[in-house]
Enzyme design. Structure first.
Site, PDB file in Angstrom:
ATOM      1  N   GLU A   1       0.721  -1.283   0.022  1.00 52.76           N
ATOM      2  CA  GLU A   1       0.043   0.025   0.071  1.00 52.76           C
ATOM      3  C   GLU A   1       0.890   1.275   0.053  1.00 52.76           C
ATOM      4  O   GLU A   1       2.031   1.285   0.319  1.00 52.76           O
ATOM      5  CB  GLU A   1      -1.005  -0.076   1.284  1.00 52.76           C
ATOM      6  CG  GLU A   1      -1.888   1.212   1.559  1.00 52.76           C
ATOM      7  CD  GLU A   1      -2.773   0.929   2.413  1.00 52.76           C
ATOM      8  OE1 GLU A   1      -2.715  -0.008   3.324  1.00 52.76           O
ATOM      9  OE2 GLU A   1      -3.780   1.793   2.499  1.00 52.76           O
TER      10      GLU A   1
ATOM     11  N   GLN B   1       2.243  -6.108   5.622  1.00 53.83           N
ATOM     12  CA  GLN B   1       2.425  -5.765   4.334  1.00 53.83           C
ATOM     13  C   GLN B   1       4.010  -5.982   3.673  1.00 53.83           C
ATOM     14  O   GLN B   1       4.655  -5.891   4.817  1.00 53.83           O
ATOM     15  CB  GLN B   1       2.179  -4.023   3.858  1.00 53.83           C
ATOM     16  CG  GLN B   1       0.729  -3.963   4.192  1.00 53.83           C
ATOM     17  CD  GLN B   1       0.398  -2.421   3.799  1.00 53.83           C
ATOM     18  OE1 GLN B   1       1.293  -1.793   3.343  1.00 53.83           O
ATOM     19  NE2 GLN B   1      -0.902  -1.995   4.273  1.00 53.83           N
TER      20      GLN B   1
ATOM     21  N   TYR C   1      -6.571  -9.258  11.493  1.00 51.86           N
ATOM     22  CA  TYR C   1      -5.293  -9.153  11.851  1.00 51.86           C
ATOM     23  C   TYR C   1      -5.226  -9.939  13.354  1.00 51.86           C
ATOM     24  O   TYR C   1      -6.172  -9.699  14.244  1.00 51.86           O
ATOM     25  CB  TYR C   1      -4.855  -7.754  12.067  1.00 51.86           C
ATOM     26  CG  TYR C   1      -4.778  -7.095  10.749  1.00 51.86           C
ATOM     27  CD1 TYR C   1      -3.510  -7.104  10.177  1.00 51.86           C
ATOM     28  CD2 TYR C   1      -5.720  -6.294  10.160  1.00 51.86           C
ATOM     29  CE1 TYR C   1      -3.290  -6.373   9.039  1.00 51.86           C
ATOM     30  CE2 TYR C   1      -5.480  -5.704   8.813  1.00 51.86           C
ATOM     31  CZ  TYR C   1      -4.244  -5.789   8.275  1.00 51.86           C
ATOM     32  OH  TYR C   1      -3.992  -5.245   6.937  1.00 51.86           O
TER      33      TYR C   1
ATOM     34  N   GLU D   1      -6.006  -9.259   3.570  1.00 49.06           N
ATOM     35  CA  GLU D   1      -5.334  -8.720   4.658  1.00 49.06           C
ATOM     36  C   GLU D   1      -5.249  -9.511   5.773  1.00 49.06           C
ATOM     37  O   GLU D   1      -6.035  -9.750   6.423  1.00 49.06           O
ATOM     38  CB  GLU D   1      -5.646  -7.370   5.137  1.00 49.06           C
ATOM     39  CG  GLU D   1      -5.493  -6.087   3.873  1.00 49.06           C
ATOM     40  CD  GLU D   1      -6.066  -4.671   4.299  1.00 49.06           C
ATOM     41  OE1 GLU D   1      -5.976  -4.367   5.504  1.00 49.06           O
ATOM     42  OE2 GLU D   1      -6.390  -4.051   3.181  1.00 49.06           O
TER      43      GLU D   1
ATOM     44  N   ASN E   1     -12.347  -1.444  -1.004  1.00 51.85           N
ATOM     45  CA  ASN E   1     -11.598  -2.064   0.191  1.00 51.85           C
ATOM     46  C   ASN E   1     -12.068  -1.632   1.401  1.00 51.85           C
ATOM     47  O   ASN E   1     -12.471  -0.177   1.806  1.00 51.85           O
ATOM     48  CB  ASN E   1     -10.130  -1.484   0.248  1.00 51.85           C
ATOM     49  CG  ASN E   1      -9.296  -1.900   1.514  1.00 51.85           C
ATOM     50  OD1 ASN E   1      -8.975  -3.090   1.730  1.00 51.85           O
ATOM     51  ND2 ASN E   1      -9.301  -0.860   2.435  1.00 51.85           N
ATOM     52  N   GLU E   2     -12.325  -2.537   2.349  1.00 51.41           N
ATOM     53  CA  GLU E   2     -13.214  -2.130   3.630  1.00 51.41           C
ATOM     54  C   GLU E   2     -14.183  -1.043   3.628  1.00 51.41           C
ATOM     55  O   GLU E   2     -14.121  -0.122   4.123  1.00 51.41           O
ATOM     56  CB  GLU E   2     -11.942  -1.643   4.590  1.00 51.41           C
ATOM     57  CG  GLU E   2     -10.966  -3.002   5.165  1.00 51.41           C
ATOM     58  CD  GLU E   2     -10.318  -2.591   6.213  1.00 51.41           C
ATOM     59  OE1 GLU E   2     -10.146  -1.539   6.870  1.00 51.41           O
ATOM     60  OE2 GLU E   2      -9.234  -3.511   6.516  1.00 51.41           O
TER      61      GLU E   2
HETATM   62  O1  AHR Z   1      -3.109  -2.713   6.290  1.00 54.35           O
HETATM   63  C1  AHR Z   1      -3.169  -1.745   6.953  1.00 54.35           C
HETATM   64  C2  AHR Z   1      -4.649  -1.170   6.564  1.00 54.35           C
HETATM   65  O2  AHR Z   1      -5.229  -2.155   7.448  1.00 54.35           O
HETATM   66  C3  AHR Z   1      -5.161  -0.981   5.308  1.00 54.35           C
HETATM   67  O3  AHR Z   1      -4.924   0.328   4.807  1.00 54.35           O
HETATM   68  C4  AHR Z   1      -6.556  -1.292   5.826  1.00 54.35           C
HETATM   69  O4  AHR Z   1      -7.362  -1.916   4.596  1.00 54.35           O
HETATM   70  C5  AHR Z   1      -6.689  -1.999   6.928  1.00 54.35           C
HETATM   71  O5  AHR Z   1      -7.634  -1.633   7.815  1.00 54.35           O
END
Ligand code: AHR
Length: 514
Positions: free
Chosen positions: A46, A367, A261, A318, A193-194
């Site tokens: 990103e 990332q 995450y 992600e 995205n999201e």
């Molecule tokens: O990966 C960091 C961020 O986490 C991304 O930009 C977003 O899609 C997510 O919340």
């Protein structure tokens, strides 16, 4: 009463039960027609911190073999682990990005503010053509996320045309002017995205309608069918999955995304340090990581109701461990160190994905460079490979290999009054017939012997690779960049038809049976 007579069975029973608690057994079968898609091993870059600028895309460094501003030392390292795809330009950044700002002569590209990530000025010097050049050098497929949050249907439609149409039109003329007359052929497209969060704070039904509009005008040009990926759920938002699957015709979908995450504390406002953590913190982290299995199982069950033939992929685009940033760094840049703990999180998560390869066809670690759970960290002209990089190196053997189902009986890893399975595993067979078994022992203190039954699969020799270190907090630094690296593993032996493996504490091992 003859005590000896009664003591003996008791002793045997207690030995057996303690053996059962301290060792594991595994059965691997070849009873499957499934393939582990290489795209599970995908990456994500990103416009965030030093992921692109100061990462992939850097000013020419003394002695470096840059191609334009692309760092070739990074490219070579990523080629070695065969990264199959790269997701770009975001993340949250994608829903503020206007692709036309990132094409044409560099000096004429407008600047913008990156509101999501530190409020820094984005000069747009890394744009569409640069990204496609990078993917070409990496030998990987591009995965582009289009702007649905603040963009337009026409913008996405023209971006697809710019990249994929093999004919004359205003945007393809621009493409030729920018040095690429031939179409690039980009098949993976994220539609926002999201969208439930930074991508527009939409409700699932509003997003489903938006998806239908955007997807209608993102055209399949001849011989260039798109693989469109809708914005799927955040973590355990099962209602989002239900509404999306109900309201979007499945034939218009290649996949839906899932973002999850691993937070060490489970708390977004104080996530926990990347390097300074206790055994208890470690236990909580790996327990949180294992939640991925539950999420995939439950989202897949909802998808099964609308798509029993599993036509639609679950794309975990992600994932990774998200800790507090390194002290003294810009909080908006998400720069974190990477320890043996992170490597075991990666290995465990990849085992989960491999074992769900019927539904999970793609995933993207967040990332690749200098951001979150990175594969590579840079410091000016220097770069180092993180422990997580070594896991991707070790696991590359599973890419596009035949999935082998496993049945595991694992001892517990106990912390206080809580416990999880100490061991996790996945297995596959490559096109040459070699069998690969990837095992993780999460227990930071106990070695675990495991007896493996390969059933009717024939094999003669075993070799292996291991990643471990003295402490679970160990990291690679610029002073000691090679502290953690893959070593050959010799504690696996053939015993009749069985394979006996002694898994060291806090380790990941991949065995190759021939
Ligand atoms: O990966 C960091 C961020 O986490 C991304 O930009 C977003 O899609 C997510 O919340």
């Amino acid at each position: 009463m003859n005590m000896k007579k009664y003591l003996f069975p008791l002793l045997v029973a207690s030995t057996i039960s303690s053996y059962a608690q301290n060792s594991g057994s595994l059965s691997v079968s070849n009873d499957s027609q499934l393939t582990i898609s290489r795209h599970i091993y995908g990456q994500f870059a990103e416009h965030l911190g030093h992921g692109i600028y100061g990462g992939f895309w850097s000013d020419k460094l003394p002695g470096a073999k840059n191609q334009n501003r692309i760092r070739m030392d990074i490219v070579e390292a990523l080629k070695k682990i065969k990264i199959p795809n790269l997701r770009w330009p975001g993340g949250c950044f994608a829903d503020e990005y206007h692709w036309r700002d990132g094409i044409g002569p560099g000096t004429q590209r407008p600047r913008m503010v990156n509101t999501n990530w530190g409020g820094v000025v984005e000069d747009n010097s890394f744009g569409t053509n640069e990204f496609l050049k990078l993917c070409g050098l990496l030998g990987c497929e591009p995965y582009i996320t289009a702007n649905v949050g603040s963009g337009t249907v026409d913008e996405m439609s023209k971006w697809v045309e710019y990249l994929n149409f093999d004919g004359e039109s205003p945007v393809t003329k621009l493409r030729a002017l920018n040095g690429h007359p031939a179409p690039y052929k980009v098949s993976f497209w994220g539609v926002g995205n999201e969208s439930w969060g930074c991508g527009g704070n939409m409700t699932p039904s509003f997003y489903a309608d938006q998806y239908r509009r955007y997807a209608s005008f993102a055209k399949n040009y001849p011989n260039m069918p798109l693989k469109k990926i809708a914005c799927g759920p955040n973590s355990g938002d099962y209602n989002w999955t239900e509404v999306i699957m109900k309201n979007i015709p499945i034939q218009t979908l290649w996949g839906i995304s899932l973002h999850y995450y691993t937070l060490p504390t489970g708390n977004w406002s104080k996530k926990g340090s990347a390097t300074n953590f206790t055994d208890e913190d470690y236990f909580n982290t790996v327990k949180n990581c294992l939640k991925m299995d539950e999420l995939i199982t439950k989202h897949s069950a909802i998808m099964d109701k609308y798509d029993p033939r599993k036509h639609v992929a679950l794309v975990v685009d992600e994932w990774g461990i998200w800790t507090d940033v390194e002290p003294g760094t810009n909080p908006g840049f998400l720069y974190q160190q990477n320890s043996l703990r992170d490597a075991l999180v990666a290995a465990t998560t990849l085992n989960i994905f491999n074992n769900h390869c019927d539904r999970v066809k793609m995933a993207n670690l967040a990332q690749t460079i200098n951001v979150l759970q990175a594969l590579i960290l840079t410091d000016k002209d220097k770069m180092l490979l993180t422990p997580t990089y070594h896991i991707f190196d070790m696991y590359k053997v599973h890419q596009d290999a035949k999935f082998l189902p496993v049945k595991l009986n694992s001892p517990d890893y106990v912390s206080g009054t809580d416990k999880i399975a100490a061991v996790n595993v996945s297995a596959s067979q490559d096109a040459t017939g070699k069998i690969h078994i990837s095992l993780v022992n999460l227990d930071p203190h106990k070695n675990i012997p495991i007896t493996i039954d390969l059933n009717d699969m024939k094999w003669k020799t075993v070799i292996g690779e291991i990643l471990t270190s003295t402490h679970i907090t160990d990291i690679n630094t610029f002073a000691q960049p090679d502290k953690l690296h893959l070593k050959s593993f010799t504690d696996a032996k053939k015993d009749g038809s069985k394979l006996i493996v002694n898994m060291p504490s806090k380790s990941a091992v991949t065995l190759e049976l021939n």
